[in-house]
Motif scaffolding. Structure first.
Motif, PDB file in Angstrom:
ATOM      1  N   GLU A 157       0.822  -1.217   0.000  1.00  0.00           N
ATOM      2  CA  GLU A 157       0.000   0.000   0.000  1.00  0.00           C
ATOM      3  C   GLU A 157       0.850   1.258   0.000  1.00  0.00           C
ATOM      4  N   THR A 158       1.857   1.319   0.857  1.00  0.00           N
ATOM      5  CA  THR A 158       2.664   2.535   0.973  1.00  0.00           C
ATOM      6  C   THR A 158       3.865   2.532   0.034  1.00  0.00           C
ATOM      7  N   ARG A 159       4.250   1.365  -0.449  1.00  0.00           N
ATOM      8  CA  ARG A 159       5.426   1.158  -1.302  1.00  0.00           C
ATOM      9  C   ARG A 159       6.726   1.464  -0.576  1.00  0.00           C
ATOM     10  N   GLU A 160       6.698   1.407   0.750  1.00  0.00           N
ATOM     11  CA  GLU A 160       7.906   1.622   1.538  1.00  0.00           C
ATOM     12  C   GLU A 160       8.743   0.350   1.551  1.00  0.00           C
ATOM     13  N   GLU A 161      10.035   0.536   1.418  1.00  0.00           N
ATOM     14  CA  GLU A 161      10.992  -0.571   1.367  1.00  0.00           C
ATOM     15  C   GLU A 161      11.389  -0.999   2.775  1.00  0.00           C
ATOM     16  N   SER A 162      11.538  -2.303   2.982  1.00  0.00           N
ATOM     17  CA  SER A 162      12.027  -2.838   4.252  1.00  0.00           C
ATOM     18  C   SER A 162      12.877  -4.076   3.966  1.00  0.00           C
ATOM     19  N   PRO A 163      13.709  -4.494   4.919  1.00  0.00           N
ATOM     20  CA  PRO A 163      14.579  -5.652   4.708  1.00  0.00           C
ATOM     21  C   PRO A 163      13.783  -6.948   4.585  1.00  0.00           C
ATOM     22  N   SER A 164      14.355  -7.889   3.856  1.00  0.00           N
ATOM     23  CA  SER A 164      13.740  -9.202   3.683  1.00  0.00           C
ATOM     24  C   SER A 164      14.837 -10.230   3.423  1.00  0.00           C
ATOM     25  N   ASP A 165      14.457 -11.474   3.509  1.00  0.00           N
ATOM     26  CA  ASP A 165      15.309 -12.589   3.089  1.00  0.00           C
ATOM     27  C   ASP A 165      14.395 -13.795   2.886  1.00  0.00           C
ATOM     28  N   GLY A 166      14.968 -14.928   2.578  1.00  0.00           N
ATOM     29  CA  GLY A 166      14.159 -16.115   2.302  1.00  0.00           C
ATOM     30  C   GLY A 166      13.306 -16.552   3.469  1.00  0.00           C
ATOM     31  N   ASN A 167      13.787 -16.352   4.683  1.00  0.00           N
ATOM     32  CA  ASN A 167      13.006 -16.749   5.849  1.00  0.00           C
ATOM     33  C   ASN A 167      11.808 -15.826   6.065  1.00  0.00           C
ATOM     34  N   VAL A 168      11.955 -14.541   5.766  1.00  0.00           N
ATOM     35  CA  VAL A 168      10.823 -13.616   5.838  1.00  0.00           C
ATOM     36  C   VAL A 168       9.770 -14.036   4.812  1.00  0.00           C
ATOM     37  N   ILE A 169      10.220 -14.350   3.606  1.00  0.00           N
ATOM     38  CA  ILE A 169       9.295 -14.794   2.556  1.00  0.00           C
ATOM     39  C   ILE A 169       8.591 -16.084   2.976  1.00  0.00           C
ATOM     40  N   ARG A 170       9.335 -16.999   3.605  1.00  0.00           N
ATOM     41  CA  ARG A 170       8.735 -18.254   4.072  1.00  0.00           C
ATOM     42  C   ARG A 170       7.575 -17.967   5.021  1.00  0.00           C
ATOM     43  N   GLY A 171       7.666 -16.904   5.815  1.00  0.00           N
ATOM     44  CA  GLY A 171       6.585 -16.525   6.718  1.00  0.00           C
ATOM     45  C   GLY A 171       5.291 -16.219   5.980  1.00  0.00           C
ATOM     46  N   PHE A 172       5.377 -15.630   4.783  1.00  0.00           N
ATOM     47  CA  PHE A 172       4.176 -15.370   3.981  1.00  0.00           C
ATOM     48  C   PHE A 172       3.477 -16.679   3.641  1.00  0.00           C
ATOM     49  N   PHE A 173       4.268 -17.714   3.331  1.00  0.00           N
ATOM     50  CA  PHE A 173       3.699 -19.016   2.986  1.00  0.00           C
ATOM     51  C   PHE A 173       3.031 -19.640   4.212  1.00  0.00           C
ATOM     52  N   ASP A 174       3.663 -19.513   5.384  1.00  0.00           N
ATOM     53  CA  ASP A 174       3.077 -20.047   6.612  1.00  0.00           C
ATOM     54  C   ASP A 174       1.741 -19.374   6.910  1.00  0.00           C
ATOM     55  N   ARG A 175       1.680 -18.052   6.756  1.00  0.00           N
ATOM     56  CA  ARG A 175       0.432 -17.327   7.010  1.00  0.00           C
ATOM     57  C   ARG A 175      -0.646 -17.698   5.987  1.00  0.00           C
ATOM     58  N   ALA A 176      -0.253 -17.950   4.743  1.00  0.00           N
ATOM     59  CA  ALA A 176      -1.226 -18.368   3.726  1.00  0.00           C
ATOM     60  C   ALA A 176      -1.814 -19.732   4.075  1.00  0.00           C
ATOM     61  N   ASN A 177      -0.980 -20.636   4.592  1.00  0.00           N
ATOM     62  CA  ASN A 177      -1.497 -21.946   5.007  1.00  0.00           C
ATOM     63  C   ASN A 177      -2.480 -21.804   6.156  1.00  0.00           C
ATOM     64  N   GLU A 178      -2.159 -20.942   7.108  1.00  0.00           N
ATOM     65  CA  GLU A 178      -3.064 -20.730   8.239  1.00  0.00           C
ATOM     66  C   GLU A 178      -4.386 -20.157   7.751  1.00  0.00           C
ATOM     67  N   ARG A 179      -4.339 -19.186   6.840  1.00  0.00           N
ATOM     68  CA  ARG A 179      -5.567 -18.606   6.278  1.00  0.00           C
ATOM     69  C   ARG A 179      -6.387 -19.683   5.559  1.00  0.00           C
ATOM     70  N   GLU A 180      -5.717 -20.532   4.804  1.00  0.00           N
ATOM     71  CA  GLU A 180      -6.407 -21.595   4.070  1.00  0.00           C
ATOM     72  C   GLU A 180      -7.050 -22.595   5.034  1.00  0.00           C
ATOM     73  N   ARG A 181      -6.373 -22.926   6.143  1.00  0.00           N
ATOM     74  CA  ARG A 181      -6.947 -23.832   7.143  1.00  0.00           C
ATOM     75  C   ARG A 181      -8.201 -23.221   7.764  1.00  0.00           C
ATOM     76  N   ARG A 182      -8.142 -21.930   8.073  1.00  0.00           N
ATOM     77  CA  ARG A 182      -9.330 -21.258   8.651  1.00  0.00           C
ATOM     78  C   ARG A 182     -10.493 -21.271   7.667  1.00  0.00           C
ATOM     79  N   LEU A 183     -10.212 -21.085   6.377  1.00  0.00           N
ATOM     80  CA  LEU A 183     -11.279 -21.084   5.369  1.00  0.00           C
ATOM     81  C   LEU A 183     -11.935 -22.462   5.246  1.00  0.00           C
ATOM     82  N   ARG A 184     -11.144 -23.522   5.429  1.00  0.00           N
ATOM     83  CA  ARG A 184     -11.677 -24.892   5.312  1.00  0.00           C
ATOM     84  C   ARG A 184     -12.492 -25.303   6.540  1.00  0.00           C
ATOM     85  N   ASP A 185     -12.163 -24.740   7.697  1.00  0.00           N
ATOM     86  CA  ASP A 185     -12.839 -25.147   8.951  1.00  0.00           C
ATOM     87  C   ASP A 185     -14.203 -24.533   9.100  1.00  0.00           C
TER      88      ASP A 185
END
Length: 185
Positions: A157-185
Protein backbone atom coordinates in the motif's frame (compact mmCIF):
# COMPACT_ATOMS: atom_id res chain seq x y z
CA UNK A 1 2.98 -40.98 -17.16
CA UNK A 2 6.64 -40.91 -16.10
CA UNK A 3 8.05 -38.82 -13.30
CA UNK A 4 10.97 -36.43 -13.61
CA UNK A 5 14.11 -37.84 -11.99
CA UNK A 6 14.59 -35.08 -9.40
CA UNK A 7 18.13 -36.13 -8.51
CA UNK A 8 19.16 -35.96 -12.16
CA UNK A 9 17.34 -32.65 -12.62
CA UNK A 10 19.28 -31.12 -9.71
CA UNK A 11 22.58 -32.54 -11.01
CA UNK A 12 21.87 -31.07 -14.46
CA UNK A 13 21.07 -27.65 -12.94
CA UNK A 14 24.26 -27.68 -10.84
CA UNK A 15 26.33 -28.59 -13.92
CA UNK A 16 24.58 -25.93 -16.04
CA UNK A 17 25.29 -23.33 -13.35
CA UNK A 18 29.01 -23.77 -14.14
CA UNK A 19 28.53 -22.71 -17.79
CA UNK A 20 29.63 -19.34 -19.20
CA UNK A 21 26.03 -18.02 -19.06
CA UNK A 22 24.67 -19.94 -16.06
CA UNK A 23 21.18 -18.43 -16.12
CA UNK A 24 20.62 -19.38 -19.77
CA UNK A 25 22.08 -22.85 -19.27
CA UNK A 26 19.97 -23.55 -16.16
CA UNK A 27 16.90 -22.16 -17.96
CA UNK A 28 17.35 -24.79 -20.70
CA UNK A 29 17.33 -27.53 -18.03
CA UNK A 30 14.23 -26.03 -16.39
CA UNK A 31 12.42 -25.72 -19.74
CA UNK A 32 12.96 -29.44 -20.36
CA UNK A 33 11.62 -30.27 -16.88
CA UNK A 34 8.40 -28.21 -17.13
CA UNK A 35 7.78 -29.12 -20.77
CA UNK A 36 5.57 -31.94 -19.47
CA UNK A 37 4.06 -30.55 -16.25
CA UNK A 38 2.40 -33.87 -15.40
CA UNK A 39 5.86 -35.47 -15.10
CA UNK A 40 6.89 -32.93 -12.44
CA UNK A 41 3.59 -33.42 -10.61
CA UNK A 42 4.26 -37.17 -10.63
CA UNK A 43 7.69 -36.56 -9.05
CA UNK A 44 6.70 -33.82 -6.58
CA UNK A 45 3.03 -34.60 -5.98
CA UNK A 46 0.03 -32.35 -6.36
CA UNK A 47 0.29 -29.26 -4.15
CA UNK A 48 -1.81 -29.37 -0.97
CA UNK A 49 -0.35 -26.44 0.98
CA UNK A 50 1.83 -23.40 0.41
CA UNK A 51 5.50 -23.95 0.90
CA UNK A 52 9.09 -23.66 -0.20
CA UNK A 53 10.80 -27.04 -0.40
CA UNK A 54 14.53 -26.91 -1.09
CA UNK A 55 15.59 -29.45 -3.70
CA UNK A 56 19.13 -28.01 -3.65
CA UNK A 57 20.76 -25.27 -1.64
CA UNK A 58 24.29 -23.95 -1.93
CA UNK A 59 26.01 -20.58 -1.94
CA UNK A 60 25.79 -20.44 -5.74
CA UNK A 61 22.42 -22.07 -6.51
CA UNK A 62 19.07 -22.72 -4.82
CA UNK A 63 16.36 -24.88 -6.37
CA UNK A 64 12.94 -24.75 -4.73
CA UNK A 65 9.61 -26.37 -5.29
CA UNK A 66 7.28 -23.46 -4.48
CA UNK A 67 3.57 -24.01 -3.94
CA UNK A 68 0.89 -21.35 -3.51
CA UNK A 69 -2.50 -21.58 -1.82
CA UNK A 70 -5.53 -20.52 -3.84
CA UNK A 71 -5.50 -16.75 -4.41
CA UNK A 72 -2.27 -16.27 -2.44
CA UNK A 73 -0.38 -12.98 -2.87
CA UNK A 74 3.24 -12.13 -2.19
CA UNK A 75 4.29 -8.49 -1.72
CA UNK A 76 6.74 -6.79 -4.09
CA UNK A 77 10.23 -8.10 -3.40
CA UNK A 78 13.60 -8.56 -5.04
CA UNK A 79 16.13 -11.39 -4.92
CA UNK A 80 19.50 -9.71 -5.55
CA UNK A 81 20.41 -12.80 -7.63
CA UNK A 82 19.10 -13.97 -10.99
CA UNK A 83 16.02 -16.19 -10.87
CA UNK A 84 14.02 -18.58 -13.03
CA UNK A 85 10.41 -19.66 -12.52
CA UNK A 86 8.91 -22.74 -14.21
CA UNK A 87 5.23 -23.56 -13.56
CA UNK A 88 4.06 -27.18 -13.38
CA UNK A 89 0.60 -26.72 -11.81
CA UNK A 90 -1.83 -23.81 -11.90
CA UNK A 91 -0.86 -20.25 -12.80
CA UNK A 92 1.35 -17.49 -11.42
CA UNK A 93 0.80 -13.80 -12.17
CA UNK A 94 3.75 -11.45 -11.73
CA UNK A 95 3.71 -7.67 -11.58
CA UNK A 96 7.16 -6.25 -12.29
CA UNK A 97 8.24 -3.08 -10.55
CA UNK A 98 11.10 -0.59 -10.77
CA UNK A 99 12.51 1.73 -8.18
CA UNK A 100 11.09 5.25 -8.44
CA UNK A 101 10.83 8.43 -6.41
CA UNK A 102 7.58 7.01 -4.97
CA UNK A 103 9.39 3.84 -3.79
CA UNK A 104 8.44 1.56 -6.68
CA UNK A 105 6.21 1.85 -9.72
CA UNK A 106 4.81 -0.74 -12.10
CA UNK A 107 6.81 -1.51 -15.23
CA UNK A 108 4.99 -4.60 -16.58
CA UNK A 109 3.26 -7.90 -15.90
CA UNK A 110 3.44 -11.52 -16.96
CA UNK A 111 1.17 -14.52 -16.46
CA UNK A 112 2.80 -17.93 -16.31
CA UNK A 113 0.78 -21.03 -17.13
CA UNK A 114 1.70 -24.71 -16.80
CA UNK A 115 4.83 -25.36 -18.85
CA UNK A 116 5.94 -21.69 -18.94
CA UNK A 117 9.35 -20.44 -17.77
CA UNK A 118 10.24 -16.86 -16.85
CA UNK A 119 13.65 -15.23 -16.42
CA UNK A 120 14.26 -12.56 -13.77
CA UNK A 121 17.42 -10.49 -13.83
CA UNK A 122 19.47 -9.72 -10.71
CA UNK A 123 17.76 -6.34 -10.28
CA UNK A 124 14.17 -7.58 -10.83
CA UNK A 125 11.45 -6.57 -8.40
CA UNK A 126 8.17 -8.47 -8.61
CA UNK A 127 5.01 -9.32 -6.71
CA UNK A 128 3.29 -12.66 -7.21
CA UNK A 129 -0.33 -13.78 -7.19
CA UNK A 130 -1.98 -17.13 -7.65
CA UNK A 131 -5.27 -15.91 -9.19
CA UNK A 132 -6.84 -19.37 -9.21
CA UNK A 133 -9.11 -21.05 -6.71
CA UNK A 134 -6.74 -24.03 -6.66
CA UNK A 135 -3.09 -24.51 -5.79
CA UNK A 136 -0.22 -23.40 -8.02
CA UNK A 137 3.23 -24.99 -8.05
CA UNK A 138 6.50 -24.16 -9.73
CA UNK A 139 10.21 -24.73 -9.68
CA UNK A 140 12.02 -21.54 -8.64
CA UNK A 141 15.77 -21.43 -9.22
CA UNK A 142 18.07 -18.73 -7.84
CA UNK A 143 21.69 -17.93 -8.72
CA UNK A 144 22.69 -17.83 -5.05
CA UNK A 145 21.51 -18.87 -1.59
CA UNK A 146 17.84 -17.86 -1.54
CA UNK A 147 17.58 -18.03 2.25
CA UNK A 148 20.74 -16.12 3.17
CA UNK A 149 20.81 -13.36 0.56
CA UNK A 150 19.68 -10.05 2.13
CA UNK A 151 17.17 -8.22 -0.01
CA UNK A 152 14.12 -5.97 0.16
CA UNK A 153 10.37 -6.11 0.11
CA UNK A 154 7.90 -3.26 -0.33
CA UNK A 155 4.66 -2.57 1.48
CA UNK A 156 1.87 -3.15 -1.07
CA UNK A 157 0.00 0.00 0.00
CA UNK A 158 2.66 2.53 0.97
CA UNK A 159 5.43 1.16 -1.30
CA UNK A 160 7.91 1.62 1.54
CA UNK A 161 10.99 -0.57 1.37
CA UNK A 162 12.03 -2.84 4.25
CA UNK A 163 14.58 -5.65 4.71
CA UNK A 164 13.74 -9.20 3.68
CA UNK A 165 15.31 -12.59 3.09
CA UNK A 166 14.16 -16.12 2.30
CA UNK A 167 13.01 -16.75 5.85
CA UNK A 168 10.82 -13.62 5.84
CA UNK A 169 9.30 -14.79 2.56
CA UNK A 170 8.73 -18.25 4.07
CA UNK A 171 6.59 -16.53 6.72
CA UNK A 172 4.18 -15.37 3.98
CA UNK A 173 3.70 -19.02 2.99
CA UNK A 174 3.08 -20.05 6.61
CA UNK A 175 0.43 -17.33 7.01
CA UNK A 176 -1.23 -18.37 3.73
CA UNK A 177 -1.50 -21.95 5.01
CA UNK A 178 -3.06 -20.73 8.24
CA UNK A 179 -5.57 -18.61 6.28
CA UNK A 180 -6.41 -21.59 4.07
CA UNK A 181 -6.95 -23.83 7.14
CA UNK A 182 -9.33 -21.26 8.65
CA UNK A 183 -11.28 -21.08 5.37
CA UNK A 184 -11.68 -24.89 5.31
CA UNK A 185 -12.84 -25.15 8.95
Amino acid sequence: MSAVDLERFVEDCVAANREGDPQAAVRAVLERAVHRPSDLRAALGDPTEAGLTALHRSQGLTILSATWTPQMNLVPHNHEVWALIGIYAGREDNIFWRRSERGISVRGAESLFEGDVSTLDVDAIHSVTNPLERYTAGIHIYGGDFFETPRSQWDPETREESPSDGNVIRGFFDRANERERRLRD
